[in-house]
Design an enzyme around this catalytic site. Structure first.
Site: not given
Ligand code: AMP
Length: 242
Positions: A32, A59, A128, A132, A135-136
């Site tokens: 990102q 990300h 964060f 991640e 979820k993944h």
């Molecule tokens: P995902 O569910 O894995 O697709 O990620 C989406 C979520 O990640 C959303 O809530 C975004 O706000 C969050 N997100 C995306 N980029 C970042 C970042 N650089 N730092 C923190 N949260 C993030």
């Protein structure tokens, strides 16, 4: 006899759980551009470690299906709602939360390369990473350490910021770039086709937001991205300063 039956049942349960975690076709490594996260209406908050470098940040590393699935048999084990399409597995094991101890040797590179920018995380990138992972990562078939190490290794192999700069595509608040020139610069340098995602800045101008690189099931080698993606990109896009 009863014992053998219970054992067989237990074994099939174990196999079902482990195959859930590994059933996908490829990974997306999603990087990102921080300028495009921060200049939107929602804004951003820097992590407690300070303002991240003007560099693409990770990300996530996302297991994905080659063909989206609708309701019915194959999806019964995933959290599908009705006949909604499911294009990736998610939340495969909520009993395996991310532990700092497991990734302690990776914390410095993670802070540098996978910074949180969301104000919801209170400056804690670990939140964060935990999100991640939950979820993944739990669907990746990798353990916690291997999952984060794989993402870091893939990112360090090809420096997207440098690749774009060598093609004259540098952050700017006034210039726009052909989307095709961004796509070509990355595929020429890495050897593989990527997907690009855009978002809009506060003035609704399209800007490059995320680069999706496709990776084999082992999380090791890049492969071509062949699936179409909805992207909100226009022919010309910005790469805003950060
Ligand atoms: P995902 O569910 O894995 O697709 O990620 C989406 C979520 O990640 C959303 O809530 C975004 O706000 C969050 N997100 C995306 N980029 C970042 C970042 N650089 N730092 C923190 N949260 C993030």
């Amino acid at each position: 006899m009863k014992l053998a039956l219970s054992f067989a049942l237990l074994l099939s349960l174990v196999l079902a759980v482990s195959s859930t975690a590994e059933e996908f076709d490829f990974f997306y490594l999603v990087q990102q551009w921080p300028g495009s996260f921060c200049d939107t209406e929602q804004g951003c908050c820097f992590p407690s470690t300070g303002k991240p470098a003007a560099d693409f940040g990770i990300h996530g590393l996302w297991p994905n299906y080659a063909v989206c699935r609708t309701g019915g048999e194959p999806d019964a084990e995933f959290s599908i709602v009705g006949a909604r399409k499911k294009c990736w597995p998610e939340y495969c094991n909520d009993d395996n939360p991310l532990s700092l101890l497991e990734i302690k040797d990776l914390l410095k590179p993670l802070d540098r390369n996978w910074p949180s920018l969301s104000c919801k995380n209170g400056g804690q990138s670990m939140r964060f990473w935990s999100y991640e992972w939950r979820k993944h990562g739990t669907c990746s078939g990798l353990d916690q350490h291997d999952y984060f190490e794989a993402a870091l290794a893939l990112k360090s192999r090809h420096n997207l910021t440098a690749i774009l700069a060598s093609a004259g595509i540098v952050p700017s608040d006034s210039r726009t770039y052909f989307l095709s020139s961004i796509r070509d610069a990355i595929s020429d340098a890495t050897g593989f086709a990527v997907n690009l995602e855009c978002n809009r800045d506060e003035s609704s101008e399209a800007q490059l937001f995320q680069v999706y690189q496709c990776v084999d099931r082992d999380g090791k080698e890049l492969i071509d991205c062949t699936l179409p993606m909805r992207s909100k990109c226009t022919d010309r896009v910005k790469l805003p300063s950060f």
